[in-house]
Design a protein around this motif. Structure first.
Motif, PDB file in Angstrom:
ATOM      1  N   LEU A 188      -1.531  -8.040   3.885  1.00  0.00           N
ATOM      2  CA  LEU A 188      -2.044  -8.801   5.024  1.00  0.00           C
ATOM      3  C   LEU A 188      -1.900  -7.907   6.253  1.00  0.00           C
ATOM      4  O   LEU A 188      -2.651  -8.008   7.206  1.00  0.00           O
ATOM      5  CB  LEU A 188      -1.257 -10.097   5.220  1.00  0.00           C
ATOM      6  N   VAL A 189      -0.877  -7.034   6.194  1.00  0.00           N
ATOM      7  CA  VAL A 189      -0.758  -5.956   7.164  1.00  0.00           C
ATOM      8  C   VAL A 189      -0.921  -4.653   6.382  1.00  0.00           C
ATOM      9  O   VAL A 189      -0.314  -4.489   5.331  1.00  0.00           O
ATOM     10  CB  VAL A 189       0.622  -5.993   7.868  1.00  0.00           C
ATOM     11  N   GLU A 190      -1.796  -3.798   6.874  1.00  0.00           N
ATOM     12  CA  GLU A 190      -2.081  -2.559   6.146  1.00  0.00           C
ATOM     13  C   GLU A 190      -0.990  -1.531   6.430  1.00  0.00           C
ATOM     14  O   GLU A 190      -0.796  -1.140   7.574  1.00  0.00           O
ATOM     15  CB  GLU A 190      -3.433  -2.028   6.604  1.00  0.00           C
ATOM     16  N   PRO A 191      -0.227  -1.100   5.398  1.00  0.00           N
ATOM     17  CA  PRO A 191       0.826  -0.119   5.664  1.00  0.00           C
ATOM     18  C   PRO A 191       0.239   1.237   6.084  1.00  0.00           C
ATOM     19  O   PRO A 191      -0.874   1.583   5.685  1.00  0.00           O
ATOM     20  CB  PRO A 191       1.569  -0.007   4.332  1.00  0.00           C
ATOM     21  N   THR A 192       0.988   1.981   6.888  1.00  0.00           N
ATOM     22  CA  THR A 192       0.507   3.282   7.345  1.00  0.00           C
ATOM     23  C   THR A 192       0.674   4.339   6.256  1.00  0.00           C
ATOM     24  O   THR A 192      -0.216   5.145   6.013  1.00  0.00           O
ATOM     25  CB  THR A 192       1.283   3.713   8.603  1.00  0.00           C
ATOM     26  N   SER A 193       1.836   4.298   5.594  1.00  0.00           N
ATOM     27  CA  SER A 193       2.028   5.236   4.484  1.00  0.00           C
ATOM     28  C   SER A 193       3.026   4.643   3.502  1.00  0.00           C
ATOM     29  O   SER A 193       3.655   3.619   3.777  1.00  0.00           O
ATOM     30  CB  SER A 193       2.538   6.582   5.006  1.00  0.00           C
ATOM     31  N   GLY A 194       3.161   5.298   2.362  1.00  0.00           N
ATOM     32  CA  GLY A 194       4.043   4.783   1.329  1.00  0.00           C
ATOM     33  C   GLY A 194       3.257   3.987   0.301  1.00  0.00           C
ATOM     34  O   GLY A 194       2.041   3.829   0.425  1.00  0.00           O
ATOM     35  N   SER A 195       3.959   3.488  -0.731  1.00  0.00           N
ATOM     36  CA  SER A 195       3.234   2.776  -1.783  1.00  0.00           C
ATOM     37  C   SER A 195       4.001   1.541  -2.217  1.00  0.00           C
ATOM     38  O   SER A 195       5.212   1.429  -2.054  1.00  0.00           O
ATOM     39  CB  SER A 195       3.019   3.692  -2.987  1.00  0.00           C
ATOM     40  N   VAL A 196       3.247   0.581  -2.765  1.00  0.00           N
ATOM     41  CA  VAL A 196       3.825  -0.636  -3.329  1.00  0.00           C
ATOM     42  C   VAL A 196       3.240  -0.805  -4.721  1.00  0.00           C
ATOM     43  O   VAL A 196       2.023  -0.706  -4.899  1.00  0.00           O
ATOM     44  CB  VAL A 196       3.473  -1.860  -2.459  1.00  0.00           C
ATOM     45  N   HIS A 197       4.106  -1.032  -5.720  1.00  0.00           N
ATOM     46  CA  HIS A 197       3.628  -1.261  -7.086  1.00  0.00           C
ATOM     47  C   HIS A 197       4.134  -2.597  -7.573  1.00  0.00           C
ATOM     48  O   HIS A 197       5.310  -2.919  -7.397  1.00  0.00           O
ATOM     49  CB  HIS A 197       4.133  -0.171  -8.040  1.00  0.00           C
ATOM     50  N   LEU A 198       3.243  -3.374  -8.201  1.00  0.00           N
ATOM     51  CA  LEU A 198       3.672  -4.601  -8.863  1.00  0.00           C
ATOM     52  C   LEU A 198       3.433  -4.408 -10.352  1.00  0.00           C
ATOM     53  O   LEU A 198       2.305  -4.156 -10.780  1.00  0.00           O
ATOM     54  CB  LEU A 198       2.870  -5.806  -8.345  1.00  0.00           C
ATOM     55  N   ASN A 199       4.493  -4.530 -11.137  1.00  0.00           N
ATOM     56  CA  ASN A 199       4.415  -4.295 -12.584  1.00  0.00           C
ATOM     57  C   ASN A 199       3.655  -3.001 -12.891  1.00  0.00           C
ATOM     58  O   ASN A 199       2.719  -2.971 -13.689  1.00  0.00           O
ATOM     59  CB  ASN A 199       3.761  -5.487 -13.280  1.00  0.00           C
ATOM     60  N   ASN A 200       4.045  -1.952 -12.199  1.00  0.00           N
ATOM     61  CA  ASN A 200       3.504  -0.602 -12.377  1.00  0.00           C
ATOM     62  C   ASN A 200       2.036  -0.447 -11.997  1.00  0.00           C
ATOM     63  O   ASN A 200       1.386   0.506 -12.382  1.00  0.00           O
ATOM     64  CB  ASN A 200       3.700  -0.116 -13.822  1.00  0.00           C
ATOM     65  N   GLN A 201       1.518  -1.421 -11.260  1.00  0.00           N
ATOM     66  CA  GLN A 201       0.141  -1.280 -10.777  1.00  0.00           C
ATOM     67  C   GLN A 201       0.180  -1.144  -9.256  1.00  0.00           C
ATOM     68  O   GLN A 201       0.810  -1.957  -8.572  1.00  0.00           O
ATOM     69  CB  GLN A 201      -0.663  -2.510 -11.189  1.00  0.00           C
TER      70      GLN A 201
END
Lengths: 267, 285, 272
Positions: A51-64
């Protein structure tokens, strides 16, 4: 399982809300996110479902990966993540049932949702969830006819209607009285255990956080300054997160809370 | 909140415990606007019947419409490539008339509206004054500008003076009503505080009402100036001066490029008025 | 603006206040001068003899207008029905066109702030700046006289009014409700349907009924330029100087306006 890696967010105004935040949440684990106002708690939760676009970095849910998805893929990802809001964020002028069914929007076509013709199993599940949160007799009422605690229960039912793989919870008790707050927290935590759901609960009330979560992450100025068990949260840690203050009052509350919680669970 | 059966988490063992065959499979949204079923159907059928009848009254002369398409296209072209030069002297005269009419009628209208507005505020005046002022407002508001213009042109002859009177008259109804409503909601405690000092009626108006109402009155006057300008483009059609007469002539002669130029000028001035009145209102407050 | 500071106030404030007061005085003076100048320009060509003669003319006109020709009412029913249709159908067209324009103009729903929004705003201001009578004038010239020109004129004029109020309502919607629907993975159209529409629907109904009321008033006179309705009869009567008929038409228009205002107030009250 949710994995957050080196997540940073700098707003267009230049404010750095998140600074290289990393952690993982295992299935079934309820994590409390604490920290002073403006520490980036709300931004962090919103960066997970973008809902807020991150500037950098990553988020994974169940390896996706969630970060980097296209608009359409993002819709399909978001429907797997349930979100519960501060101030409930129900659509006030829709009925309770429509609010709960809106949890299926990511799964049904526009015309189906426009005509309110949801598949039978979605409707059944919505009724079951409303029963679970104790509001089945209010299904046809308008959301703004309910009390604060009832509205938050609808908000919970809406999130669960998605059959989520992760719950994001943003200040669920901010506008509720202490008793209702506890019953809402108990409901959320109970559901996470039933469904083996990972959850991040952004919460400003340290006492509640300690009572109901299995793990706490302390944010300060966009950085993780604490990550550990609720029992490890002592005065020095609180000072590190919130700054200098006399914390004995909270320690006192803690004992009372434990008692009152027992009282309630009987009732 | 009294009954919350699921409060204890022990009730369900697994995530899929909520398999839901016992629950209804259908849900229909309860009607929102009209709860009574018969009345709702009656209204829907009534609306459909009305629409059919109403559309039936629209007689379209398709040959004429097709013929008109070409003119419509020329109008759009005229709007995109307006011709300011050919009729410039007419446009200039019309615009000056419109602008001067708009300003003078607004000033005159505001000056007359203030006493009438105060007179129409229930909390300041005796009932018979209130009734007289409300009657004036009602008459001014229910007659449209164009009808008043027809009468004034018949009385005062063609030209901007009739237009000036028309717009002033319309301004009175508009402003007095809003002003009266503003005065009626003026903070009562302030009124009482000033009354308690033994102030006269004039002092009461001056000290308690005026400071509270002035900024909004200025805002409303600017808004009315904008409306008066727009209306001045209309009443010219019945001979009350202003750009309307020029526009009418241009359209009658199918000079759509000149008409486009006039319309663009009107739009431009209205936009200008909106922006500047926005600034002015901020400055006043 | 009117409260004066007494000697107790610090010097700096007094200075500033008097400077402000000076500006205000200059503004008032400029306004007075401008008004006087405008008055002179405007009345340059006014023949004052006519103006002086006005009371006599008014008395004469009054005498000719009275009494109204009541029997003429039978001719007016059909034009009145047409007037109602022009207003209602015009409002429907206007609202139908205004809704998409409003969504394109609202900051939070417009697809592009740089291109689409200014275009939508220009449509709104154009439609608002031009009175329905002028739209009618144009349309009569383009598609010929008749009810259709009236309907389209009313519709075109209504777009700006409805779209302006509606886009303001859209911009005032509660963002958290929209966010919550977005977070379920809903598509854009679904977010509008579930998150925004319920919030603006009461405003849309209210605005539409309000505009219908105004449109009834405006459509009574569209006939003056040939766009159908009771105004046609007015124009015809004026042309032959049949003042008793004109009086009756004025009375009928007045009654229509009062009734439509009453209906609109009732309906709005019932909806909201």
């Amino acid at each position: 399982m949710l994995r957050v890696d080196a997540l940073s967010k700098t707003y267009a105004t230049g404010d750095k809300a998140l600074d290289s935040v990393s952690f993982t949440v295992e299935a079934g684990q309820v994590v409390g996110l604490i920290g002073p106002s403006g520490a980036g708690k709300s931004t962090l939760i919103r960066c997970v479902n973008r809902l807020v676009e991150p500037t950098s970095g990553s988020v994974h849910l169940n390896n996706q990966a969630i970060t980097g998805l296209s608009r359409k893929q993002l819709g399909e990802m978001r429907r797997r993540i349930g979100m519960i809001f501060q101030e409930y964020a129900l659509v006030e002028r829709l009925t309770v049932m429509e609010n709960v069914l809106s949890g299926r929007l990511g799964y049904v076509s526009f015309w189906r949702s426009f005509l309110r013709k949801f598949p039978a199993e979605d409707v059944q599940q919505a009724y079951a969830l409303l029963d679970r949160v104790g509001l089945i007799q209010h299904a046809n009422k308008r959301a703004d006819a309910l009390s604060g605690g009832q509205r938050q229960r609808v908000g919970i039912a809406r999130a669960l209607e998605q059959n989520p793989e992760l719950l994001l919870v943003d200040e669920p008790t901010a506008s509720l009285d202490p008793k209702t707050s506890r019953s809402i927290m108990r409901l959320i935590v109970g559901i996470c255990q039933e469904r083996n759901l990972p959850a991040i609960i952004n919460i400003h009330d340290v006492v509640l956080a300690r009572q109901f979560t299995q793990r706490l992450i302390g944010l300060q100025d966009g950085k993780v300054v604490f990550d550990g068990l609720p029992s490890e949260l002592d005065d020095s840690v609180l000072t590190r997160i919130y700054g200098e203050e006399d914390w004995t009052a909270i320690e006192g509350d803690r004992a009372e809370d434990a008692e009152s919680a027992e009282d309630e669970s009987v009732a | 909140m009294s009954s919350s059966p699921g409060n204890s988490s022990a009730g369900y063992a697994s995530a899929d415990a909520v398999t839901n065959t016992d629950y209804p499979t259908q849900w229909r949204r309860p009607p929102t606007l009209v709860k009574d079923t018969k009345l709702r159907y009656a209204l829907i059928i009534g609306a459909i019947v009305y629409l059919i009848l109403a559309i039936g009254t629209v007689e379209v002369n398709w040959a004429r419409v097709v013929e008109g398409l070409d003119r419509g296209w020329r109008f759009i072209k005229g709007f995109l490539q307006p011709d300011f030069t050919t009729r410039w002297s007419d446009i200039k005269t019309g615009m000056i008339e419109s602008l001067t009419m708009a300003l003078t009628s607004t000033v005159a209208g505001v000056l007359i509206s203030i006493p009438i507005g105060i007179g129409a505020a229930r909390n300041l005046v005796p009932p018979f004054v209130y009734r007289i002022c409300r009657a004036i407002i009602a008459v001014s508001r229910s007659l449209q500008e164009i009808i008043i213009a027809i009468l004034f042109v018949a009385m005062f002859g063609f030209g901007p003076f009739a237009g000036f009177l028309t717009l002033s008259f319309a301004t009175i109804g508009f402003l007095s009503k809003l002003l009266a409503e503003d005065i009626e909601v003026v903070d009562k405690s302030q009124l009482e505080a000033i009354k308690a000092t033994g102030a006269s009626w004039w002092q009461l108006v001056n000290y308690a009402v005026q400071p509270q109402v002035t900024p909004r009155l200025i805002g409303l006057s600017l808004y009315r100036l904008d409306i008066n300008f727009r209306e001045s483009a209309v009443i010219g059609i019945v001979g009350a001066g202003g750009i309307g007469a020029t526009l009418n002539t241009a359209i009658d002669r199918y000079e759509f490029d000149s008409a486009g130029a006039i319309l663009l000028l009107i739009i431009f001035i209205v936009m200008l008025a909106e922006y500047s009145s926005g600034y002015a209102r901020k400055w006043v407050q | 603006m009117s409260t004066d500071n007494t000697s107790a106030t610090p010097k700096e404030w007094q200075h500033r206040t008097s400077k402000q007061r000076l500006i205000i005085w200059v503004c008032w003076l400029a306004l007075v001068a401008l008004t006087v100048y405008c008055w002179q320009v405007m009345t340059e060509s006014t023949i004052w003899a006519f103006v002086a003669d006005a009371p006599r003319q008014a008395a004469d006109l009054g005498a000719r207008m009275m009494p109204p020709k009541w029997s003429y009412i039978n001719v007016l029913w059909v034009p009145l029905w047409h007037t109602l249709n022009i207003a209602t159908l015009g409002t429907l067209i206007g609202v139908a066109l205004a809704v998409p324009v409003a969504f394109l103009a609202a900051r939070n729903t417009t697809p592009s702030r740089a291109i689409v929004r200014p275009i939508a705003l220009f449509i709104i201001v154009s439609s608002r700046s031009i009175n329905s009578l002028i739209w009618a004038l144009l349309l009569v010239s383009i598609i010929g006289p008749g009810i259709l020109a009236g309907i389209v004129a009313i519709g075109l004029r209504s777009i700006g009014f409805v779209a302006k109020l509606l886009y303001e309502a859209i911009e005032e919607t509660d963002i958290t409700q929209i966010e919550a629907i977005t977070a379920t993975g809903a598509s854009r159209a679904q977010v509008v349907n579930y998150g925004i529409l319920p919030q603006i629907l009461p405003a849309l109904y209210g605005i539409s009924v309000f505009r219908w009321d105004i449109n009834i008033r405006e459509s009574t006179i569209l006939g003056l330029v040939g766009a159908g309705g009771i105004g046609l009869q007015l124009q015809a009567s004026l042309n032959v100087l049949a003042w008793p008929q004109v009086t009756l038409i004025f009375i009928v228009i007045l009654a229509t306006v009062v009734v439509s205002e009453w209906v609109s107030a009732k309906v709005r009250h019932a909806i909201i």
